[in-house]
Motif scaffolding. Structure first.
Motif, PDB file in Angstrom:
ATOM      1  N   ARG A  47      -6.306   8.494   3.031  1.00 14.41           N
ATOM      2  CA  ARG A  47      -6.649   9.778   2.507  1.00 14.41           C
ATOM      3  C   ARG A  47      -6.565  10.069   0.842  1.00 14.41           C
ATOM      4  NH1 ARG A  47     -10.261  13.080   2.485  1.00 14.41           N
ATOM      5  NH2 ARG A  47      -9.740  15.176   2.020  1.00 14.41           N
ATOM      6  N   SER A  48      -5.742   9.612   0.295  1.00 12.01           N
ATOM      7  CA  SER A  48      -5.636   9.878  -1.213  1.00 12.01           C
ATOM      8  C   SER A  48      -6.708   9.156  -1.870  1.00 12.01           C
ATOM      9  CB  SER A  48      -4.130   9.434  -1.905  1.00 12.01           C
ATOM     10  OG  SER A  48      -4.277   8.121  -1.563  1.00 12.01           O
TER      11      SER A  48
ATOM     12  N   GLU B 292       0.693   0.738 -12.085  1.00 11.45           N
ATOM     13  CA  GLU B 292       2.214   1.175 -11.953  1.00 11.45           C
ATOM     14  C   GLU B 292       2.893   0.207 -10.987  1.00 11.45           C
ATOM     15  OE1 GLU B 292       2.546   5.349 -11.797  1.00 11.45           O
ATOM     16  OE2 GLU B 292       1.705   5.930 -13.765  1.00 11.45           O
ATOM     17  N   HIS B 293       2.275   0.219  -9.780  1.00  8.29           N
ATOM     18  CA  HIS B 293       2.930  -0.618  -8.809  1.00  8.29           C
ATOM     19  C   HIS B 293       3.170  -2.237  -9.407  1.00  8.29           C
ATOM     20  CE1 HIS B 293       4.023  -2.278  -5.055  1.00  8.29           C
ATOM     21  NE2 HIS B 293       3.005  -3.094  -5.080  1.00  8.29           N
ATOM     22  N   LEU B 294       1.930  -2.769  -9.845  1.00  7.40           N
ATOM     23  CA  LEU B 294       2.180  -4.131 -10.497  1.00  7.40           C
ATOM     24  C   LEU B 294       3.219  -4.073 -11.521  1.00  7.40           C
ATOM     25  CD1 LEU B 294      -1.845  -4.632 -10.790  1.00  7.40           C
ATOM     26  CD2 LEU B 294       0.152  -5.885  -9.166  1.00  7.40           C
ATOM     27  N   ALA B 295       3.151  -3.111 -12.360  1.00  7.88           N
ATOM     28  CA  ALA B 295       4.392  -3.134 -13.460  1.00  7.88           C
ATOM     29  C   ALA B 295       5.854  -3.167 -12.746  1.00  7.88           C
ATOM     30  CB  ALA B 295       4.309  -1.807 -14.114  1.00  7.88           C
TER      31      ALA B 295
ATOM     32  N   SER C 187       0.767  -1.230  -0.024  1.00  6.56           N
ATOM     33  CA  SER C 187      -0.050  -0.007  -0.029  1.00  6.56           C
ATOM     34  C   SER C 187       0.913   1.410   0.051  1.00  6.56           C
ATOM     35  CB  SER C 187      -0.885  -0.025   1.201  1.00  6.56           C
ATOM     36  OG  SER C 187      -0.171  -0.028   2.450  1.00  6.56           O
ATOM     37  N   GLU C 188       2.048   1.388   0.748  1.00  7.51           N
ATOM     38  CA  GLU C 188       2.899   2.564   0.552  1.00  7.51           C
ATOM     39  C   GLU C 188       3.296   2.873  -0.785  1.00  7.51           C
ATOM     40  OE1 GLU C 188       7.230   4.113   2.342  1.00  7.51           O
ATOM     41  OE2 GLU C 188       6.458   2.039   3.240  1.00  7.51           O
ATOM     42  N   SER C 189       3.523   1.965  -1.594  1.00 10.43           N
ATOM     43  CA  SER C 189       3.979   2.475  -2.967  1.00 10.43           C
ATOM     44  C   SER C 189       2.793   2.992  -3.881  1.00 10.43           C
ATOM     45  CB  SER C 189       4.515   0.937  -3.777  1.00 10.43           C
ATOM     46  OG  SER C 189       4.717   1.285  -4.979  1.00 10.43           O
ATOM     47  N   ILE C 190       1.570   2.311  -3.758  1.00 12.89           N
ATOM     48  CA  ILE C 190       0.497   2.758  -4.427  1.00 12.89           C
ATOM     49  C   ILE C 190      -0.246   4.119  -3.589  1.00 12.89           C
ATOM     50  CG2 ILE C 190      -2.076   2.251  -4.495  1.00 12.89           C
ATOM     51  CD1 ILE C 190      -1.347  -0.796  -4.549  1.00 12.89           C
TER      52      ILE C 190
ATOM     53  N   ARG D 171      -4.359   4.140 -12.171  1.00  9.13           N
ATOM     54  CA  ARG D 171      -2.812   3.871 -12.565  1.00  9.13           C
ATOM     55  C   ARG D 171      -1.944   3.706 -11.325  1.00  9.13           C
ATOM     56  NH1 ARG D 171      -2.064   5.224 -17.795  1.00  9.13           N
ATOM     57  NH2 ARG D 171      -3.932   6.152 -18.826  1.00  9.13           N
ATOM     58  N   PRO D 172      -2.132   4.234 -10.188  1.00 14.69           N
ATOM     59  CA  PRO D 172      -1.316   3.794  -9.082  1.00 14.69           C
ATOM     60  C   PRO D 172      -1.244   2.412  -8.843  1.00 14.69           C
ATOM     61  CG  PRO D 172      -2.651   5.771  -8.442  1.00 14.69           C
ATOM     62  CD  PRO D 172      -3.071   5.146  -9.751  1.00 14.69           C
TER      63      PRO D 172
END
Length: 227
Positions: free
Chosen positions: A150-151, A114-117, A81-84, A110-111
Motif C-alpha cells: 500500500r505504501s 536506507e535499508h541497504l545502508a 520488505s518489512e524494513s523498506i 530512500r527507503p
C-alpha cells in the motif's frame, strides 16, 4: 564450512533447542541463497547447491522449507520488505499533501537506500534484486509482489499527481526507467563497496540524492513528438 557471507553468524545464533532449529535453518538458507543468486544469477544456482552451501546434509532442504525456487526468491524479498515498507510509511506520513515532486520520488528511493545502508558491507540484496529483475518469470512475480504494498501505491499516486500529463506509453516507459535506475545503481554501489573500488558517491545518502535528482529529471523531461 562457512564463508564470510553472513552464514557463519546465523549458525552462531543456533541454540540447542529443537523448536528453534527449523527457523534457524530457514534463515540460513535465505542468507545463503541471497548471496549465491546475487553472485551467480538465479538460473545458474540450483536448490541443491543452496542446501549444500548452507551446510545442510539434506539436499532437499530448500524444497522442504520453501517449495519451489520461485517461492524461495519471494521469501528472500519478503525478508527485506518489512524494513523498506516501514521506512516508506514513515516518510509518506511526513510528505502528505506536499506539492514537491522531489518529496514523492524520495519516498520511492530512500527507503531502499536506507535499508541497504543498514545492512552494512558486504551485502548482497541489491545485486540479488538486479539478478531477479533480469529473469522474465521471476521478475513478474517479484514486481507483482511489490505492488501489493500500500505504501508503494501511495508513493506512486502522489508522484503521478505532480508529473506532467504524458501519453500512457511514455508514462509506462519512464516508470520502468526509474525502476531500472534504482535497482541497478544500488547494485553497482553494493558491488563496488564489496570490491573496494571507486564510487561516484561516498555514502548511500548521496547515492539516494543523485537518484532522486535523476528520476525527477526523467519525469520532467520533454517528450519528443512522435509520428
Amino acid at each position: 564450512m562457512m564463508s564470510a557471507d553472513g552464514s557463519k553468524q546465523v549458525m552462531a545464533r543456533v541454540g540447542p533447542g529443537k523448536s528453534d532449529r527449523g527457523s534457524e535453518t530457514r534463515e540460513l538458507l535465505l542468507v545463503t541463497a541471497e548471496r549465491l543468486f546475487a553472485e551467480h544469477g538465479v538460473e545458474a544456482v540450483s536448490n541443491r547447491q543452496v542446501s549444500e552451501a548452507a551446510g545442510q546434509s539434506n539436499n532437499f532442504a530448500v524444497g522442504y522449507h520453501f517449495g519451489s525456487k520461485e517461492d524461495l526468491v519471494v521469501a528472500i524479498m519478503r525478508r527485506h520488505s518489512e524494513s523498506i515498507e516501514r521506512r516508506r510509511t514513515e516518510m509518506l506520513a511526513q510528505v502528505t499533501g506536499s506539492p514537491d515532486l522531489r518529496d514523492w520520488v524520495s519516498c520511492l528511493v530512500r527507503p531502499t537506500t536506507e535499508h541497504l545502508a543498514s545492512l552494512g558491507s558486504p551485502s548482497w540484496y541489491a545485486r540479488f534484486v538486479a539478478q531477479v529483475m533480469t529473469h522474465p518469470s521471476y521478475r513478474k512475480r517479484v514486481v507483482d509482489e511489490a505492488y501489493t504494498s500500500r505504501s508503494l501505491q501511495q508513493g506512486h499516486e502522489g508522484m503521478f499527481r505532480l508529473v506532467p500529463r504524458l501519453p500512457e506509453e511514455v508514462r509506462q516507459e519512464r516508470n520502468d526507467l526509474g525502476r531500472l535506475m534504482l535497482v541497478h545503481m544500488c547494485a553497482e554501489r553494493e558491488r563496488a563497496l564489496q570490491e573496494g573500488t571507486a564510487l561516484p558517491h561516498s555514502t548511500w545518502e548521496s547515492t539516494a540524492a543523485g537518484l532522486v535528482d535523476a528520476i525527477v529529471g526523467l519525469w520532467l523531461a520533454p517528450v519528443t513528438a512522435r509520428r
